[in-house]
Design a protein around this motif. Structure first.
Motif, PDB file in Angstrom:
ATOM      1  N   ASP A 196       0.785  -1.177  -0.201  1.00  0.00           N
ATOM      2  CA  ASP A 196       0.410  -0.328  -0.088  1.00  0.00           C
ATOM      3  C   ASP A 196       1.073   1.526   0.095  1.00  0.00           C
ATOM      4  O   ASP A 196       0.603   1.978  -0.864  1.00  0.00           O
ATOM      5  CB  ASP A 196      -0.859  -0.538   1.285  1.00  0.00           C
ATOM      6  CG  ASP A 196      -2.028   1.223   1.531  1.00  0.00           C
ATOM      7  OD1 ASP A 196      -2.744   1.012  -0.098  1.00  0.00           O
ATOM      8  OD2 ASP A 196      -2.069   1.729   2.136  1.00  0.00           O
ATOM      9  N   LEU A 197       2.222   1.436   0.663  1.00  0.00           N
ATOM     10  CA  LEU A 197       2.872   2.275   0.066  1.00  0.00           C
ATOM     11  C   LEU A 197       3.406   2.676  -0.853  1.00  0.00           C
ATOM     12  O   LEU A 197       3.966   3.988  -1.397  1.00  0.00           O
ATOM     13  CB  LEU A 197       3.778   2.193   2.324  1.00  0.00           C
ATOM     14  CG  LEU A 197       3.472   2.649   3.311  1.00  0.00           C
ATOM     15  CD1 LEU A 197       4.399   2.261   4.419  1.00  0.00           C
ATOM     16  CD2 LEU A 197       3.420   4.084   3.580  1.00  0.00           C
ATOM     17  N   VAL A 198       3.662   0.967  -0.878  1.00  0.00           N
ATOM     18  CA  VAL A 198       4.139   1.636  -2.589  1.00  0.00           C
ATOM     19  C   VAL A 198       3.682   1.902  -3.237  1.00  0.00           C
ATOM     20  O   VAL A 198       3.787   3.547  -4.582  1.00  0.00           O
ATOM     21  CB  VAL A 198       4.973   0.204  -3.224  1.00  0.00           C
ATOM     22  CG1 VAL A 198       5.674   0.516  -4.635  1.00  0.00           C
ATOM     23  CG2 VAL A 198       5.588  -0.233  -2.666  1.00  0.00           C
ATOM     24  N   ASN A 199       2.509   1.601  -3.040  1.00  0.00           N
ATOM     25  CA  ASN A 199       1.236   2.405  -4.414  1.00  0.00           C
ATOM     26  C   ASN A 199       1.095   3.833  -4.078  1.00  0.00           C
ATOM     27  O   ASN A 199       1.200   4.304  -5.185  1.00  0.00           O
ATOM     28  CB  ASN A 199      -0.287   1.844  -4.038  1.00  0.00           C
ATOM     29  CG  ASN A 199      -0.431  -0.028  -4.494  1.00  0.00           C
ATOM     30  OD1 ASN A 199       0.174   0.192  -5.830  1.00  0.00           O
ATOM     31  ND2 ASN A 199      -0.746  -1.237  -4.241  1.00  0.00           N
ATOM     32  N   ASP A 200       1.153   4.654  -2.472  1.00  0.00           N
ATOM     33  CA  ASP A 200       0.964   5.455  -2.416  1.00  0.00           C
ATOM     34  C   ASP A 200       2.154   6.344  -3.067  1.00  0.00           C
ATOM     35  O   ASP A 200       1.966   7.444  -3.580  1.00  0.00           O
ATOM     36  CB  ASP A 200       1.343   5.707  -0.755  1.00  0.00           C
ATOM     37  CG  ASP A 200       0.061   5.668  -0.179  1.00  0.00           C
ATOM     38  OD1 ASP A 200      -1.028   5.407  -0.659  1.00  0.00           O
ATOM     39  OD2 ASP A 200      -0.009   5.772   1.429  1.00  0.00           O
ATOM     40  N   TYR A 201       3.343   5.356  -3.235  1.00  0.00           N
ATOM     41  CA  TYR A 201       4.372   6.541  -3.348  1.00  0.00           C
ATOM     42  C   TYR A 201       4.250   6.914  -4.888  1.00  0.00           C
ATOM     43  O   TYR A 201       4.471   7.469  -6.024  1.00  0.00           O
ATOM     44  CB  TYR A 201       6.010   5.335  -3.435  1.00  0.00           C
ATOM     45  CG  TYR A 201       7.242   5.838  -3.664  1.00  0.00           C
ATOM     46  CD1 TYR A 201       8.134   7.079  -3.171  1.00  0.00           C
ATOM     47  CD2 TYR A 201       7.463   5.498  -5.098  1.00  0.00           C
ATOM     48  CE1 TYR A 201       8.823   7.592  -3.349  1.00  0.00           C
ATOM     49  CE2 TYR A 201       8.365   5.969  -5.643  1.00  0.00           C
ATOM     50  CZ  TYR A 201       9.490   6.681  -5.495  1.00  0.00           C
ATOM     51  OH  TYR A 201      10.133   7.800  -5.951  1.00  0.00           O
ATOM     52  N   MET A 202       3.756   5.806  -6.286  1.00  0.00           N
ATOM     53  CA  MET A 202       3.964   5.562  -7.126  1.00  0.00           C
ATOM     54  C   MET A 202       2.461   6.814  -7.556  1.00  0.00           C
ATOM     55  O   MET A 202       2.661   7.153  -8.679  1.00  0.00           O
ATOM     56  CB  MET A 202       3.084   4.364  -7.794  1.00  0.00           C
ATOM     57  CG  MET A 202       4.038   3.631  -7.165  1.00  0.00           C
ATOM     58  SD  MET A 202       6.315   3.520  -8.510  1.00  0.00           S
ATOM     59  CE  MET A 202       5.895   3.927  -9.989  1.00  0.00           C
ATOM     60  N   ASN A 203       1.587   7.357  -7.038  1.00  0.00           N
ATOM     61  CA  ASN A 203      -0.038   7.471  -7.386  1.00  0.00           C
ATOM     62  C   ASN A 203       1.183   9.219  -6.840  1.00  0.00           C
ATOM     63  O   ASN A 203       0.967   9.965  -7.829  1.00  0.00           O
ATOM     64  CB  ASN A 203      -0.113   7.752  -5.748  1.00  0.00           C
ATOM     65  CG  ASN A 203      -1.805   7.045  -6.382  1.00  0.00           C
ATOM     66  OD1 ASN A 203      -2.165   6.246  -7.358  1.00  0.00           O
ATOM     67  ND2 ASN A 203      -1.814   6.495  -5.365  1.00  0.00           N
ATOM     68  N   LEU A 204       2.389   9.576  -6.053  1.00  0.00           N
ATOM     69  CA  LEU A 204       2.843  10.203  -5.995  1.00  0.00           C
ATOM     70  C   LEU A 204       3.670  10.649  -6.941  1.00  0.00           C
ATOM     71  O   LEU A 204       3.781  11.949  -7.794  1.00  0.00           O
ATOM     72  CB  LEU A 204       3.327  10.699  -4.579  1.00  0.00           C
ATOM     73  CG  LEU A 204       3.126  11.069  -3.255  1.00  0.00           C
ATOM     74  CD1 LEU A 204       3.893  10.575  -2.276  1.00  0.00           C
ATOM     75  CD2 LEU A 204       2.331  12.144  -3.425  1.00  0.00           C
ATOM     76  N   TRP A 205       4.604   9.588  -7.527  1.00  0.00           N
ATOM     77  CA  TRP A 205       4.953   9.714  -9.085  1.00  0.00           C
ATOM     78  C   TRP A 205       4.557  10.254  -9.907  1.00  0.00           C
ATOM     79  O   TRP A 205       4.786  10.875 -10.786  1.00  0.00           O
ATOM     80  CB  TRP A 205       5.499   8.357  -9.145  1.00  0.00           C
ATOM     81  CG  TRP A 205       6.639   8.225 -10.157  1.00  0.00           C
ATOM     82  CD1 TRP A 205       7.823   8.315 -10.125  1.00  0.00           C
ATOM     83  CD2 TRP A 205       6.187   7.862 -11.542  1.00  0.00           C
ATOM     84  NE1 TRP A 205       8.141   8.544 -11.549  1.00  0.00           N
ATOM     85  CE2 TRP A 205       7.096   7.764 -12.472  1.00  0.00           C
ATOM     86  CE3 TRP A 205       5.199   7.740 -12.180  1.00  0.00           C
ATOM     87  CZ2 TRP A 205       7.315   7.370 -13.621  1.00  0.00           C
ATOM     88  CZ3 TRP A 205       5.313   6.540 -13.174  1.00  0.00           C
ATOM     89  CH2 TRP A 205       6.120   6.793 -14.390  1.00  0.00           C
ATOM     90  N   ASP A 206       2.753   9.845 -10.470  1.00  0.00           N
ATOM     91  CA  ASP A 206       1.569  10.095 -11.166  1.00  0.00           C
ATOM     92  C   ASP A 206       1.830  11.740 -10.893  1.00  0.00           C
ATOM     93  O   ASP A 206       1.652  12.533 -11.950  1.00  0.00           O
ATOM     94  CB  ASP A 206       0.701   8.996 -11.404  1.00  0.00           C
ATOM     95  CG  ASP A 206       0.813   7.858 -11.315  1.00  0.00           C
ATOM     96  OD1 ASP A 206       1.512   7.655 -12.492  1.00  0.00           O
ATOM     97  OD2 ASP A 206      -0.102   7.141 -11.100  1.00  0.00           O
ATOM     98  N   ASN A 207       1.249  12.386  -9.521  1.00  0.00           N
ATOM     99  CA  ASN A 207       1.589  13.637  -9.533  1.00  0.00           C
ATOM    100  C   ASN A 207       2.337  14.313  -9.847  1.00  0.00           C
ATOM    101  O   ASN A 207       2.658  15.434 -10.446  1.00  0.00           O
ATOM    102  CB  ASN A 207       0.825  14.002  -7.862  1.00  0.00           C
ATOM    103  CG  ASN A 207      -0.432  13.039  -7.719  1.00  0.00           C
ATOM    104  OD1 ASN A 207      -0.915  12.523  -8.297  1.00  0.00           O
ATOM    105  ND2 ASN A 207      -0.060  13.142  -5.966  1.00  0.00           N
ATOM    106  N   LYS A 208       3.884  13.877  -9.434  1.00  0.00           N
ATOM    107  CA  LYS A 208       5.009  14.332  -9.484  1.00  0.00           C
ATOM    108  C   LYS A 208       5.085  14.804 -11.048  1.00  0.00           C
ATOM    109  O   LYS A 208       5.348  15.815 -11.889  1.00  0.00           O
ATOM    110  CB  LYS A 208       6.297  13.773  -8.876  1.00  0.00           C
ATOM    111  CG  LYS A 208       7.562  14.726  -9.720  1.00  0.00           C
ATOM    112  CD  LYS A 208       8.748  13.393  -9.317  1.00  0.00           C
ATOM    113  CE  LYS A 208       8.921  12.244 -10.555  1.00  0.00           C
ATOM    114  NZ  LYS A 208       9.416  11.953 -11.091  1.00  0.00           N
ATOM    115  N   ASN A 209       4.807  14.297 -11.646  1.00  0.00           N
ATOM    116  CA  ASN A 209       5.242  13.766 -13.139  1.00  0.00           C
ATOM    117  C   ASN A 209       4.021  14.950 -14.218  1.00  0.00           C
ATOM    118  O   ASN A 209       4.293  15.208 -14.693  1.00  0.00           O
ATOM    119  CB  ASN A 209       4.961  12.183 -13.941  1.00  0.00           C
ATOM    120  CG  ASN A 209       5.955  11.956 -13.925  1.00  0.00           C
ATOM    121  OD1 ASN A 209       6.972  12.285 -13.542  1.00  0.00           O
ATOM    122  ND2 ASN A 209       6.086  10.106 -13.882  1.00  0.00           N
ATOM    123  N   ALA A 210       2.735  14.667 -13.527  1.00  0.00           N
ATOM    124  CA  ALA A 210       1.580  15.854 -13.847  1.00  0.00           C
ATOM    125  C   ALA A 210       2.184  17.073 -13.756  1.00  0.00           C
ATOM    126  O   ALA A 210       2.223  18.182 -14.544  1.00  0.00           O
ATOM    127  CB  ALA A 210       0.755  15.736 -12.946  1.00  0.00           C
TER     128      ALA A 210
END
Length: 102
Positions: free
Chosen positions: A26-40
């Motif tokens: 779940d924390l890795v998924n949170d990290y990946m959601n943040l990764w999407d936000n960072k790219n946007a």
């Protein structure tokens, strides 16, 4: 490096340390959601710039700081904190074309 590669690398690092529970995924998924936000946010900064023209409420043209710059710093900070909390390294892309110096 793509999203799938990063996610896989983080999960492998956790598994190698014996952390394979759902809370870690779940924390890795949170990290990946943040990764999407960072790219946007990076895309917005690239398109509009650090400062952009806008109009005030009375129609006067003015320059404004792009809020994506500040938001990107906050997102990056949170991403690094997740990695630190999980004792993970930032995934590094292997370079197969690199000359072997040994």
């Amino acid at each position: 490096m793509g999203k799938t590669t990063i996610r896989k690398s983080l999960l492998e690092q956790l598994e190698n340390r014996g952390f394979s529970g759902e809370v870690y995924r779940d924390l890795v998924n949170d990290y990946m959601n943040l990764w999407d936000n960072k790219n946007a946010l990076q895309k917005d900064i690239k398109e509009r710039g650090v400062v952009f023209k806008d109009r005030s409420s009375v129609g006067v043209e003015m320059y404004k700081n792009n809020p994506s710059v500040k938001d990107q710093l906050a997102v990056n900070k949170q991403m690094l904190q997740i990695l630190k909390d999980l004792s993970l390294n930032i995934p590094v892309e292997d370079d197969e074309d690199e000359d072997d110096l040994t």
